[in-house]
Design a protein around this motif. Structure first.
Motif, PDB file in Angstrom:
ATOM      1  N   ALA A  79      -3.961   2.981   7.139  1.00 24.19           N
ATOM      2  CA  ALA A  79      -4.835   2.296   6.176  1.00 24.19           C
ATOM      3  C   ALA A  79      -4.034   1.431   5.221  1.00 24.19           C
ATOM      4  CB  ALA A  79      -5.660   3.324   5.403  1.00 24.19           C
ATOM      5  N   LEU A  80      -2.900   1.937   4.740  1.00 20.48           N
ATOM      6  CA  LEU A  80      -2.077   1.161   3.816  1.00 20.48           C
ATOM      7  C   LEU A  80      -1.570  -0.125   4.464  1.00 20.48           C
ATOM      8  CD1 LEU A  80       0.040   3.998   2.117  1.00 20.48           C
ATOM      9  CD2 LEU A  80      -1.943   2.810   1.178  1.00 20.48           C
ATOM     10  N   VAL A  81      -1.140  -0.031   5.724  1.00 17.01           N
ATOM     11  CA  VAL A  81      -0.655  -1.222   6.439  1.00 17.01           C
ATOM     12  C   VAL A  81      -1.767  -2.258   6.560  1.00 17.01           C
ATOM     13  CG1 VAL A  81       0.114  -2.086   8.681  1.00 17.01           C
ATOM     14  CG2 VAL A  81       1.175  -0.042   7.712  1.00 17.01           C
ATOM     15  N   ALA A  82      -2.939  -1.838   7.025  1.00 17.19           N
ATOM     16  CA  ALA A  82      -4.036  -2.780   7.253  1.00 17.19           C
ATOM     17  C   ALA A  82      -4.486  -3.435   5.954  1.00 17.19           C
ATOM     18  CB  ALA A  82      -5.203  -2.060   7.926  1.00 17.19           C
ATOM     19  N   VAL A  83      -4.553  -2.660   4.877  1.00 16.36           N
ATOM     20  CA  VAL A  83      -5.013  -3.217   3.593  1.00 16.36           C
ATOM     21  C   VAL A  83      -3.966  -4.146   2.992  1.00 16.36           C
ATOM     22  CG1 VAL A  83      -5.645  -2.638   1.218  1.00 16.36           C
ATOM     23  CG2 VAL A  83      -6.651  -1.382   3.133  1.00 16.36           C
ATOM     24  N   ASP A  84      -2.674  -3.801   3.087  1.00 15.05           N
ATOM     25  CA  ASP A  84      -1.629  -4.728   2.636  1.00 15.05           C
ATOM     26  C   ASP A  84      -1.820  -6.097   3.281  1.00 15.05           C
ATOM     27  OD1 ASP A  84      -0.415  -2.809   1.059  1.00 15.05           O
ATOM     28  OD2 ASP A  84       1.441  -2.710   2.216  1.00 15.05           O
ATOM     29  N   GLN A  85      -2.053  -6.099   4.589  1.00 12.82           N
ATOM     30  CA  GLN A  85      -2.213  -7.356   5.321  1.00 12.82           C
ATOM     31  C   GLN A  85      -3.467  -8.097   4.875  1.00 12.82           C
ATOM     32  OE1 GLN A  85      -2.320  -6.227   9.439  1.00 12.82           O
ATOM     33  NE2 GLN A  85      -0.200  -5.483   9.470  1.00 12.82           N
ATOM     34  N   ALA A  86      -4.571  -7.359   4.712  1.00 14.29           N
ATOM     35  CA  ALA A  86      -5.834  -8.001   4.349  1.00 14.29           C
ATOM     36  C   ALA A  86      -5.752  -8.649   2.963  1.00 14.29           C
ATOM     37  CB  ALA A  86      -6.969  -6.981   4.403  1.00 14.29           C
ATOM     38  N   ILE A  87      -5.142  -7.959   2.010  1.00 12.54           N
ATOM     39  CA  ILE A  87      -5.001  -8.528   0.666  1.00 12.54           C
ATOM     40  C   ILE A  87      -4.105  -9.768   0.704  1.00 12.54           C
ATOM     41  CG2 ILE A  87      -4.060  -8.120  -1.645  1.00 12.54           C
ATOM     42  CD1 ILE A  87      -4.966  -5.214  -1.380  1.00 12.54           C
ATOM     43  N   ALA A  88      -3.008  -9.683   1.471  1.00  9.86           N
ATOM     44  CA  ALA A  88      -2.109 -10.840   1.575  1.00  9.86           C
ATOM     45  C   ALA A  88      -2.845 -12.047   2.151  1.00  9.86           C
ATOM     46  CB  ALA A  88      -0.900 -10.484   2.427  1.00  9.86           C
ATOM     47  N   GLU A  89      -3.643 -11.830   3.195  1.00  9.00           N
ATOM     48  CA  GLU A  89      -4.357 -12.952   3.802  1.00  9.00           C
ATOM     49  C   GLU A  89      -5.413 -13.515   2.863  1.00  9.00           C
ATOM     50  OE1 GLU A  89      -6.084 -14.115   8.152  1.00  9.00           O
ATOM     51  OE2 GLU A  89      -6.728 -12.173   7.366  1.00  9.00           O
ATOM     52  N   SER A  90      -6.001 -12.677   2.039  1.00  8.14           N
ATOM     53  CA  SER A  90      -7.050 -13.142   1.125  1.00  8.14           C
ATOM     54  C   SER A  90      -6.516 -14.045   0.023  1.00  8.14           C
ATOM     55  CB  SER A  90      -7.760 -11.937   0.482  1.00  8.14           C
ATOM     56  OG  SER A  90      -6.943 -11.349  -0.518  1.00  8.14           O
ATOM     57  N   GLY A  91      -5.212 -13.936  -0.261  1.00 12.17           N
ATOM     58  CA  GLY A  91      -4.635 -14.703  -1.348  1.00 12.17           C
ATOM     59  C   GLY A  91      -4.853 -14.090  -2.717  1.00 12.17           C
TER      60      GLY A  91
END
Length: 404
Positions: free
Chosen positions: A75-87
């Motif tokens: 979950a931490l990996v996926a959310v790190d990526q999602a927040i980064a992509e969101s800007g």
């Protein structure tokens, strides 16, 4: 309740075939089977599964993260990526207006299994004081809140294999209700654990094949699912708020519904009555009809009963034959993570116009010949509206309607 459009501005993912959304999408498009099958660790008679390859600080930096249960780490990996992509920048957002919703079916099964083994072999003094902080099913949400300064609502939803999809629907509703401006939804599970695998095998849910193409959704010779694991996350915002900060929308959540069969503990209703209500309700929530649907991402577990029930439902509700895919042929069944993974892949289909094939299924079950299953290779279809089905033990039926 606001009816403003809800935009997806970031996604993240970790699966047996990819360490992020791009790599998983590429593998799914190709029907790539390089991940292979592996025996479940600790089971003397092999039960085959698909696992996320080991990873470390290159994907998950931060002190103490290596010792967390896999369902939290995913979950931490996926959310790190999602927040980064969101800007978005967690250091500058108003954490009280940000929420987190985690969908999970099992929680820390690996942690509990290890602790039980130590207890049985060496007694209570051998059990770690970290057992509960690592295994409680809400700890993924708790760790995400700590990591990103989220002080708004922190929910964990449990709906078996529909959990990840339900998390996205609940997250959407938190924004519609005005409770949050931003909500991160993630589905995660790490069920490749001996006792979990053995339990599914004992009830006949797993395939008895050891072949690379053992998971065969909607095929006549399907025999059960391949156990898997992983996570996927989305960042949701009001579309107007995302546009105002210059963020690109990766897609929209148009409708959501969740119903219960009240029929059987584990078997789907043979006539998919509850699932049909979920589809119709989700479409009504979106202000659409069945005729508006261009694409279906099916639950498609590769079990005889689920695929028959779901296939007949699709044929009955969508006689105009929208394209149908199912991702578990390649990815296996990641339980509570599956609905979120499939939702993100559906968003990619809407964004790219590419429908990936159902891996390993050479031809449709003759009973389901009326379905337009995408087989053998990807198809350029350019759908504008898609539905994603997620069903689970306990009679859970969740449907998401998404748009480009």
């Amino acid at each position: 309740m606001s009816t403003a459009a809800i935009a997806v501005t970031g996604t993240g993912m970790i699966t047996p075939v990819g360490t992020d959304t791009d790599s998983t999408w590429d593998a799914v498009r190709r029907g790539d089977t390089r991940a292979g099958l592996a025996p479940t660790p600790g089971v003397s008679h092999p039960i085959w599964c698909r696992t996320v390859p080991p990873f470390g600080s290159e994907l998950l930096p931060g002190r103490g993260t290596a010792n967390l249960d896999p369902f939290v780490r995913f979950a931490l990996v996926a959310v790190d990526q999602a927040i980064a992509e969101s800007g978005l920048d967690p250091a500058s957002w108003d954490g009280g207006r940000v929420g987190i919703v985690v969908g999970c079916g099992l929680g820390g099964a690996a942690t509990l299994s290890t602790a039980h083994g130590r207890l049985a072999e060496r007694g209570p003094d051998a059990v770690s004081p970290y057992v509960h902080p690592r295994s409680l099913i809400n700890m993924a949400a708790g760790m995400l809140a700590i990591r990103h300064g989220i002080t708004g609502p922190s929910h964990t939803v449990v709906a078996a294999c529909a959990s990840g999809a339900v998390a996205i629907g609940v997250a959407r509703d938190l924004i519609r209700a005005g409770t949050c401006d931003i909500v991160i939804a993630v589905g995660t599970d790490a069920g490749v654990v001996p006792v979990i695998a053995a339990g599914f095998a004992a009830m006949g849910a797993l395939t008895d094949s050891t072949a690379e193409d053992a998971s065969r959704p909607f095929a006549a010779d399907r025999s059960g699912f391949v156990l898997s694991e992983g996570a996927a996350a989305v960042v949701l915002e009001r579309a107007d708020a995302a546009a105002a900060r210059g963020a690109s929308a990766l897609g929209r959540i148009l409708g959501y519904a969740f119903t219960t069969d009240a029929h059987h503990p584990v078997a789907p209703h043979p006539d998919a009555v509850g699932a049909e209500r979920a589809v119709r309700s989700a479409l009504a929530d979106a202000g659409l009809t069945a005729r508006d649907v261009d694409h279906v991402n099916a639950h498609g577990t590769s079990t005889p009963y689920n695929d028959r029930s779901e296939g007949r439902l699709i044929g009955r509700l969508f006689p105009h034959r929208p394209s149908v895919t199912a991702n578990k042929g390649l990815l296996g069944h990641s339980l509570g993570a599956a609905g979120a993974i499939e939702a993100v892949l559906t968003l990619r289909t809407l964004a790219t116009g590419i429908v990936p094939p159902i891996a390993h299924t050479p031809a449709a079950d003759p009973e389901l010949a009326e379905l337009d299953l995408v087989l053998h290779k990807e198809r350029l279809a350019e759908p504008a509206v898609a539905v994603s089905h997620s069903f689970g033990f306990g009679g859970s039926n969740c449907v998401l309607v998404m748009g480009s």
